[in-house]
Design a protein around this motif. Structure first.
Motif, PDB file in Angstrom:
ATOM      1  N   ARG A  19      11.314 -99.978 -38.641  1.00 42.39           N
ATOM      2  CA  ARG A  19       9.974 -99.366 -38.606  1.00 42.39           C
ATOM      3  C   ARG A  19      10.066 -97.843 -38.633  1.00 42.39           C
ATOM      4  O   ARG A  19       9.080 -97.154 -38.389  1.00 42.39           O
ATOM      5  N   MET A 159      -1.427 -93.003 -42.498  1.00 36.55           N
ATOM      6  CA  MET A 159      -0.402 -92.221 -41.809  1.00 36.55           C
ATOM      7  C   MET A 159      -0.986 -90.922 -41.236  1.00 36.55           C
ATOM      8  O   MET A 159      -0.890 -89.854 -41.849  1.00 36.55           O
ATOM      9  N   LEU A 189       1.145 -95.565 -39.395  1.00 31.56           N
ATOM     10  CA  LEU A 189       2.408 -94.889 -39.062  1.00 31.56           C
ATOM     11  C   LEU A 189       2.101 -93.443 -38.713  1.00 31.56           C
ATOM     12  O   LEU A 189       1.378 -92.775 -39.456  1.00 31.56           O
ATOM     13  N   CYS A 208       1.449 -98.059 -32.944  1.00 29.57           N
ATOM     14  CA  CYS A 208       1.692 -97.804 -34.370  1.00 29.57           C
ATOM     15  C   CYS A 208       2.697 -98.815 -34.898  1.00 29.57           C
ATOM     16  O   CYS A 208       3.548 -99.320 -34.162  1.00 29.57           O
ATOM     17  N   GLY A 210       4.807 -98.043 -37.313  1.00 29.31           N
ATOM     18  CA  GLY A 210       6.024 -97.339 -37.697  1.00 29.31           C
ATOM     19  C   GLY A 210       5.853 -95.839 -37.527  1.00 29.31           C
ATOM     20  O   GLY A 210       4.790 -95.354 -37.122  1.00 29.31           O
TER      21      GLY A 210
END
Ligand SMILES: CC(=O)[C@@H](O)[C@H](O)COP(=O)(O)O
Length: 264
Positions: A19, A159, A189, A208, A210
Motif C-alpha cells: 500500500r 489522493m 491515498l 487511507c 495507501g
C-alpha cells in the motif's frame, strides 16, 4: 501464529500487496533510486513524464533500466503541469512512450511556490482524460467536496495532499482526510508532505488505503533505511486501523485490574 487477512488493495482493477507508492525524483542517481524503491517494497512507482528519460535521450540514464515495467506498475505523473491542456498532453505522451499504458497520476499545480493543486484545472483535465480512456489517480486538495466530484467523474483513486509537496510537514488536516476516507468508494491515498514514518502510519490509521511519497525517502540521511521504515509504517498503520484503536479516556485505568484476575 494466526495469519491475518486484509481486503485487497485494488487500483484500476489490479490487486497490489503493498500500500506504499513511491516516487523516483530527488535521488543521488538512478542506482540509489532503484535500491531505495526495492527496499520500500512498493509495487507502484510514479515518475514525472516531463522530467524523466525513458529512452528518448539515448545518451542519458534511462529510468526503465532500474525500474523495470516487468517488475513494477509504472505510474506516469503530470508534475510540472499548471493547466489542464498541458496535463492532458503529458498523459497522452506517456501513453505513447509506454505502449498504450493508461494508468496515470494527474496533478495540475496552482503555482510553483506552493505546488498546491489547481482544482479547477484538475477537474477539467480529469474529465478529458477519463473520456479518453485513462485510469486517473488524482492528486487534489484535502477538500471533501472536490474529492467527491472527482470520484463521481470516475477517477480510480483520490489522493489528497497531507501537506505541501516536498515540505515534510506531515498531515496538516487529519479531519479532512478522514472525511474523504469515510465518503469514498474508491481508494484514498495521502499524497505529498509525508516527512517521516509516523506520518505514513497516521495516514493509514486514518483509514487511507495507501500512501504515496517521495521526498521523505530520497532526502533522508539514509534513504534505504527510511524506505524500509516507510514500508513497515504503512503496514503497521494499516494493521492498527483494522484492529481499531482503544478509546481515549479522561482518567487512568490500571493495566492490571483486580476484576477478572487470572491468578487469584
Ligand atoms: C512524486 C510525486 O508524485 C510527488 O508529486 C508527490 O506528491 C510526492 O510528494 P512528497 O515528495 O512530498 O512525498
Amino acid at each position: 501464529m494466526t495469519q491475518l487477512t486484509d481486503t485487497p488493495f485494488t487500483i484500476a482493477g489490479r490487486d497490489f500487496s503493498s500500500r506504499l507508492l513511491v516516487g523516483t525524483g530527488k535521488y543521488k542517481d538512478f542506482t540509489e533510486t532503484g535500491a531505495a524503491i526495492a527496499q520500500s517494497g512498493a509495487e507502484i512507482v510514479t515518475f514525472a513524464v516531463r522530467r524523466t528519460n525513458l529512452g528518448q535521450d539515448a545518451d542519458a540514464p534511462n529510468l526503465l533500466d532500474v525500474i523495470s515495467p516487468k517488475q513494477y506498475t509504472l505510474l506516469p505523473n503530470t508534475a510540472g503541469c499548471y493547466n489542464a491542456k498541458d496535463a492532458v498532453r503529458t498523459c497522452r505522451l506517456a501513453r505513447e512512450l509506454l505502449d498504450g499504458h493508461n494508468l496515470v497520476k494527474l496533478e495540475v499545480l496552482g503555482d510553483d511556490h506552493t505546488l498546491y493543486p489547481n482544482v479547477v484545472e484538475t477537474l477539467k483535465a480529469a474529465e478529458t482524460l477519463l473520456a479518453d480512456g485513462f485510469d486517473v489517480m488524482v492528486y487534489t486538495s484535502d477538500d471533501p467536496i472536490v474529492a467527491r466530484e472527482l470520484e463521481a467523474m470516475g477517477c480510480c483513486a483520490i489522493m489528497p495532499l497531507g501537506s505541501l509537496i516536498g515540505s515534510g510537514h506531515g498531515i496538516q488536516n487529519p479531519h479532512n482526510v478522514r472525511l474523504i476516507v469515510e465518503q469514498s468508494r474508491v481508494p484514498v491515498l495521502v499524497d505529498a508532505g509525508i516527512g517521516t514514518a509516523s506520518d505514513a502510519a497516521m495516514a493509514m490509521e486514518l483509514g487511507c488505503d495507501g500512501v504515496l511519497l517521495n521526498t521523505a525517502i530520497a532526502h533522508a540521511r539514509d534513504p534505504l533505511r527510511m524506505a524500509n521504515a516507510m514500508k513497515l509504517a504503512v503496514e503497521a498503520g494499516r494493521d492498527a486501523f483494522l484492529a481499531g484503536r482503544m478509546p481515549r479516556r479522561q482518567s487512568a485505568d490500571p493495566s492490571s485490574p483486580f476484576a477478572g484476575r487470572i491468578n487469584g
